[in-house]
Design a protein around this motif. Structure first.
Motif, mmCIF file in Angstrom:
data_model
loop_
_atom_site.group_PDB
_atom_site.id
_atom_site.type_symbol
_atom_site.label_atom_id
_atom_site.label_comp_id
_atom_site.label_asym_id
_atom_site.label_seq_id
_atom_site.Cartn_x
_atom_site.Cartn_y
_atom_site.Cartn_z
ATOM 1 N N ALA A 34 26.951 3.868 -40.274
ATOM 2 C CA ALA A 34 26.599 4.684 -41.413
ATOM 3 C C ALA A 34 26.639 4.036 -42.717
ATOM 4 N N ALA A 35 27.681 3.708 -42.951
ATOM 5 C CA ALA A 35 28.064 2.780 -44.278
ATOM 6 C C ALA A 35 26.724 1.669 -44.589
ATOM 7 N N GLY A 36 26.560 1.053 -43.362
ATOM 8 C CA GLY A 36 25.466 0.042 -43.648
ATOM 9 C C GLY A 36 24.147 0.861 -44.082
ATOM 10 N N SER A 37 23.807 2.065 -43.482
ATOM 11 C CA SER A 37 22.642 2.759 -43.701
ATOM 12 C C SER A 37 22.731 3.091 -45.039
ATOM 13 N N LEU A 38 23.909 3.692 -45.570
ATOM 14 C CA LEU A 38 23.994 3.944 -47.010
ATOM 15 C C LEU A 38 23.591 2.998 -47.915
#
Length: 321
Positions: A34-38
């Motif tokens: 999720a952090a990578g997507s952000l």
């Protein structure tokens, strides 16, 4: 789903708990993903994370994804991710928060140069957006120890409290005509209360006096007194249960919750939207945000040694041990 600005607090509530309590690797991986997507949606020119389409729209809600980004950065030792979260917070602090410490719901930037294209010039202050700011800036302070974020969180909380009606439950928008007669938003109430509890912990840990626990408890008491749904009724039914033997079955009395006639949420009194351009106005609803943040509030009060029993008893429902 990866494109939503709500990604951080869609994933972190279950995934972080799964990792920290049960060492569940899938939970850890979900947060890192999720952090990578952000991060994939971070613009250095704008200094924010959003959906870089034709217009670079940044909602005040986006502050609530920063906790996920800071957490993932700390676990993966990714300084670039930490700096992106910090930069987003500073940009939001500069452009979402007005001089009187009310907040704009959205700001639209030019993705080519980072200039502001459009903001909410009418001065409207969505109460839930104000609550996001209180909590989001308090969480950012916890990660950065930058005192400006704590001061912004406190100023936004002060605005929230000063604009509450006599009921202590906010209208869905502080600037909508007839504040106090507009539909309420219990989600804003619970989220703001949680943010104020964070502020109180920070202030008292530093040996400073705090009024924010008192403010939070007043709001929570009001929500518990007037906006707790009746308990769901349980019904008995006789149902067929298949057995291991081919072609055979037995009947057993089953107990099930009557979800058709009972409330599906803990709280009512939430407003999804009520503005004049909304295709459908949803007011006095039960929405999961209030339920989730009420659990955070309850856990936080337990951590602080404050009993939630007197608060919950205000709802008029019995409380089991």
């Amino acid at each position: 789903m990866k494109g939503t600005y709500e990604l951080g607090f869609m994933i972190a509530p279950w995934a972080r708990t799964a990792w920290e309590l049960d060492n569940n690797k899938k939970g850890f991986d979900a947060i890192i993903m999720a952090a990578g997507s952000l991060m994939a949606r971070y613009s250095q020119k704008v200094g924010c994370i959003t959906n870089p389409d034709k217009d670079f729209l940044v909602a005040v809600d986006d502050l609530m994804s920063l906790d996920t980004l800071f957490w993932a950065a700390a676990k993966s030792k990714d300084t670039r991710m930490h700096e992106a979260a910090l930069c987003h917070a500073k940009t939001s602090q500069r452009y979402h928060v007005r001089a009187d410490h009310s907040t704009a719901t959205v700001v639209v930037f030019d993705p080519e140069n980072g200039d502001i294209n459009r903001g909410y010039a009418d001065g409207s202050c969505w109460s839930r957006g104000q609550a996001w700011a209180i909590t989001g800036f308090a969480q950012t302070y916890q990660w950065t120890k930058d005192s400006s974020f704590l001061e912004t969180s406190k100023a936004c909380a002060d605005y929230f409290v000063e604009h509450l009606p006599a009921t202590a439950i906010p209208s869905w928008d502080f600037q909508a005509p007839g504040n106090g007669t507009q539909p309420t938003d219990t989600i804003a109430a619970i989220i703001a209360s949680y943010g104020m509890l964070l502020i109180h912990e920070i202030e008292t840990a530093a040996g400073r006096p705090s009024v924010y626990l008192e403010h939070a408890l007043k709001i929570i008491e009001a929500v518990c007194a007037f906006h707790v749904n009746d308990p769901v009724q349980f019904v008995s039914a006789r149902d067929s249960i298949e057995t291991a033997s081919l072609g055979s079955s037995s009947y057993q009395e089953m107990i099930a919750a009557d979800m058709e006639n009972g409330a599906k949420t803990i709280f009512n009194g939430a407003t999804m939207n009520n503005h004049k351009f909304a295709p459908c106005r949803w007011a006095n609803q039960g929405l999961v945000y209030a339920d989730y943040f009420s659990l955070l509030v309850g856990n936080k009060l337990f951590d602080m040694g404050i009993s939630v029993r007197p608060l919950l008893s205000l709802s008029g429902h019995s409380i089991s041990a």
